[in-house]
Design a protein around this motif. Structure first.
Motif, PDB file in Angstrom:
ATOM      1  N   ARG A   1       0.114   7.478  14.113  1.00 47.82           N
ATOM      2  CA  ARG A   1       1.163   8.494  13.991  1.00 47.82           C
ATOM      3  C   ARG A   1       2.514   7.847  13.646  1.00 47.82           C
ATOM      4  O   ARG A   1       3.195   8.269  12.715  1.00 47.82           O
ATOM      5  N   ASP A   2       2.883   6.800  14.384  1.00 47.75           N
ATOM      6  CA  ASP A   2       4.151   6.109  14.121  1.00 47.75           C
ATOM      7  C   ASP A   2       4.139   5.441  12.756  1.00 47.75           C
ATOM      8  O   ASP A   2       5.154   5.416  12.050  1.00 47.75           O
ATOM      9  N   PHE A   3       2.993   4.890  12.400  1.00 50.50           N
ATOM     10  CA  PHE A   3       2.868   4.204  11.112  1.00 50.50           C
ATOM     11  C   PHE A   3       3.108   5.176   9.955  1.00 50.50           C
ATOM     12  O   PHE A   3       3.829   4.862   8.999  1.00 50.50           O
ATOM     13  N   GLN A   4       2.504   6.353  10.040  1.00 55.85           N
ATOM     14  CA  GLN A   4       2.655   7.364   8.988  1.00 55.85           C
ATOM     15  C   GLN A   4       4.116   7.776   8.837  1.00 55.85           C
ATOM     16  O   GLN A   4       4.609   7.963   7.716  1.00 55.85           O
ATOM     17  N   LYS A   5       4.829   7.905   9.956  1.00 54.28           N
ATOM     18  CA  LYS A   5       6.236   8.285   9.902  1.00 54.28           C
ATOM     19  C   LYS A   5       7.078   7.221   9.202  1.00 54.28           C
ATOM     20  O   LYS A   5       7.988   7.536   8.423  1.00 54.28           O
ATOM     21  N   ILE A   6       6.781   5.951   9.466  1.00 51.18           N
ATOM     22  CA  ILE A   6       7.593   4.854   8.927  1.00 51.18           C
ATOM     23  C   ILE A   6       7.243   4.548   7.482  1.00 51.18           C
ATOM     24  O   ILE A   6       8.129   4.431   6.616  1.00 51.18           O
ATOM     25  N   PHE A   7       5.946   4.422   7.184  1.00 53.54           N
ATOM     26  CA  PHE A   7       5.522   3.954   5.859  1.00 53.54           C
ATOM     27  C   PHE A   7       5.033   5.071   4.942  1.00 53.54           C
ATOM     28  O   PHE A   7       4.761   4.831   3.758  1.00 53.54           O
ATOM     29  N   GLU A   8       4.882   6.265   5.496  1.00 54.18           N
ATOM     30  CA  GLU A   8       4.460   7.436   4.727  1.00 54.18           C
ATOM     31  C   GLU A   8       3.097   7.258   4.074  1.00 54.18           C
ATOM     32  O   GLU A   8       2.845   7.772   2.974  1.00 54.18           O
ATOM     33  N   MET A   9       2.218   6.515   4.738  1.00 58.55           N
ATOM     34  CA  MET A   9       0.825   6.373   4.306  1.00 58.55           C
ATOM     35  C   MET A   9       0.020   5.789   5.462  1.00 58.55           C
ATOM     36  O   MET A   9       0.606   5.209   6.390  1.00 58.55           O
ATOM     37  N   PRO A  10      -1.296   5.953   5.447  1.00 58.44           N
ATOM     38  CA  PRO A  10      -2.131   5.424   6.528  1.00 58.44           C
ATOM     39  C   PRO A  10      -2.089   3.889   6.563  1.00 58.44           C
ATOM     40  O   PRO A  10      -1.850   3.248   5.533  1.00 58.44           O
ATOM     41  N   PRO A  11      -2.342   3.282   7.734  1.00 62.87           N
ATOM     42  CA  PRO A  11      -2.276   1.829   7.863  1.00 62.87           C
ATOM     43  C   PRO A  11      -3.163   1.064   6.889  1.00 62.87           C
ATOM     44  O   PRO A  11      -2.719   0.088   6.279  1.00 62.87           O
ATOM     45  N   ARG A  12      -4.417   1.473   6.735  1.00 60.07           N
ATOM     46  CA  ARG A  12      -5.334   0.724   5.875  1.00 60.07           C
ATOM     47  C   ARG A  12      -4.854   0.727   4.420  1.00 60.07           C
ATOM     48  O   ARG A  12      -4.938  -0.296   3.727  1.00 60.07           O
ATOM     49  N   GLN A  13      -4.370   1.871   3.960  1.00 62.79           N
ATOM     50  CA  GLN A  13      -3.869   1.952   2.587  1.00 62.79           C
ATOM     51  C   GLN A  13      -2.647   1.062   2.402  1.00 62.79           C
ATOM     52  O   GLN A  13      -2.537   0.332   1.415  1.00 62.79           O
ATOM     53  N   TRP A  14      -1.722   1.094   3.371  1.00 59.97           N
ATOM     54  CA  TRP A  14      -0.512   0.280   3.281  1.00 59.97           C
ATOM     55  C   TRP A  14      -0.847  -1.208   3.299  1.00 59.97           C
ATOM     56  O   TRP A  14      -0.292  -1.993   2.512  1.00 59.97           O
ATOM     57  N   LEU A  15      -1.763  -1.612   4.175  1.00 53.10           N
ATOM     58  CA  LEU A  15      -2.145  -3.013   4.271  1.00 53.10           C
ATOM     59  C   LEU A  15      -2.737  -3.514   2.955  1.00 53.10           C
ATOM     60  O   LEU A  15      -2.391  -4.601   2.477  1.00 53.10           O
ATOM     61  N   LEU A  16      -3.610  -2.701   2.357  1.00 52.32           N
ATOM     62  CA  LEU A  16      -4.227  -3.102   1.100  1.00 52.32           C
ATOM     63  C   LEU A  16      -3.175  -3.237   0.004  1.00 52.32           C
ATOM     64  O   LEU A  16      -3.145  -4.236  -0.737  1.00 52.32           O
ATOM     65  N   GLU A  17      -2.289  -2.250  -0.120  1.00 51.74           N
ATOM     66  CA  GLU A  17      -1.273  -2.294  -1.169  1.00 51.74           C
ATOM     67  C   GLU A  17      -0.288  -3.439  -0.952  1.00 51.74           C
ATOM     68  O   GLU A  17       0.125  -4.106  -1.904  1.00 51.74           O
ATOM     69  N   LYS A  18       0.090  -3.686   0.298  1.00 52.12           N
ATOM     70  CA  LYS A  18       1.018  -4.782   0.610  1.00 52.12           C
ATOM     71  C   LYS A  18       0.407  -6.127   0.242  1.00 52.12           C
ATOM     72  O   LYS A  18       1.069  -6.989  -0.358  1.00 52.12           O
ATOM     73  N   ARG A  19      -0.847  -6.315   0.582  1.00 54.72           N
ATOM     74  CA  ARG A  19      -1.522  -7.577   0.293  1.00 54.72           C
ATOM     75  C   ARG A  19      -1.713  -7.781  -1.205  1.00 54.72           C
ATOM     76  O   ARG A  19      -1.544  -8.890  -1.725  1.00 54.72           O
ATOM     77  N   LEU A  20      -2.062  -6.704  -1.920  1.00 56.53           N
ATOM     78  CA  LEU A  20      -2.259  -6.816  -3.366  1.00 56.53           C
ATOM     79  C   LEU A  20      -0.944  -7.071  -4.097  1.00 56.53           C
ATOM     80  O   LEU A  20      -0.895  -7.852  -5.050  1.00 56.53           O
ATOM     81  N   THR A  21       0.120  -6.445  -3.653  1.00 57.91           N
ATOM     82  CA  THR A  21       1.435  -6.674  -4.270  1.00 57.91           C
ATOM     83  C   THR A  21       1.875  -8.118  -4.064  1.00 57.91           C
ATOM     84  O   THR A  21       2.395  -8.761  -4.985  1.00 57.91           O
TER      85      THR A  21
END
Length: 248
Positions: free
Chosen positions: A186-206
């Motif tokens: 819940r907190d993650f979605q508020k801060i990053f505006e996407m689910p944790p797994r999606q954010w982690l994948l995009e952050k690592r790929l970038t």
């Protein structure tokens, strides 16, 4: 040489470096041990371990796990009451002393004869002995060992930006930030505006694209450091996001 990128320490542990070198790196500190050194590692951490032989010696270390349930029992029996949360160094080099050196010598026969299984009762005694000798050597370790509070709710954005490259389950990230799994999501979605797994994948790929294009790093040299389990998984994910394989 063995490199373990994401190690989660659920319990505090005491390490004796018998030979070779152990390096522990977290977001806050890097510490190394050589022959004869002792390191106390605090629970609820994630980090990178590098184990390597040096000076022609094999790598050897002895690890004594200090489970929280046994520490609680010791605290009750010895009437140890720690009310404030420990905020000191999470990884402490223990000064050499003959008491702890003698303790590890008493453990050596079990290490060198693995077929002789140590009994549960004797294992509990050895943990208790280790705790007693640590406190004898460094009385200030009481808050380190006997702080049973849950991880406090920390700055989620700062923590994730600093630790996204560790390949640990979402449940561990939640625990390390002092949240339930539902609260973490819940907190993650508020801060990053996407689910944790999606954010982690995009952050690592970038970050991978930056390292390949700007730093001329090879895909095979970076995929583990960025939390990918295999080179094929990394390549497929990279191509799906950017339209080209990382080698292109």
């Amino acid at each position: 040489m063995q490199k373990e990128k994401a190690v989660f320490f659920e319990h505090s542990i005491l390490v004796l470096q018998v030979s070779g070198r152990l390096t522990l790196e977290t977001t806050s500190r890097k510490v190394s041990t050589r022959r004869g050194a002792m390191l106390l590692i605090r629970k609820n951490q994630v980090g990178q371990l590098t184990k390597e032989p040096v000076d022609g010696e094999d790598y050897q270390s002895i690890i004594i796990r200090l489970p929280e349930d046994q520490l609680r029992t010791i605290a009750l029996e010895d009437q140890i009451d720690i009310r404030q949360k420990y905020t000191g160094e999470p990884n402490i080099l223990i000064p050499e002393n003959e008491y702890l050196q003698g303790y590890f010598q008493s453990v050596m026969p079990y290490v060198r004869n693995p077929e002789e299984q140590i009994t549960t009762s004797l294992g509990i005694l050895k943990v208790r002995e280790a705790v007693k000798l640590l406190l004898h050597t460094m009385p200030g370790l009481r808050p380190f060992l006997f702080d049973f509070s849950e991880p406090h709710k920390i700055d989620l954005e700062k923590f994730m930006v600093g630790n996204y490259h560790y390949n640990v389950p979402i449940e561990k990230f939640a625990r390390l930030t002092g949240r339930s799994l539902a609260g973490f999501k819940r907190d993650f979605q508020k801060i990053f505006e996407m689910p944790p797994r999606q954010w982690l994948l995009e952050k690592r790929l970038t970050e991978a694209r930056h390292l390949i294009e700007k730093k001329q790093r090879k895909p095979s040299a970076i995929y583990l450091d960025l939390g990918f389990e295999s080179l094929s998984h990394f390549s497929q994910s990279f191509k799906k996001k950017f339209g080209k394989a990382p080698t292109e």
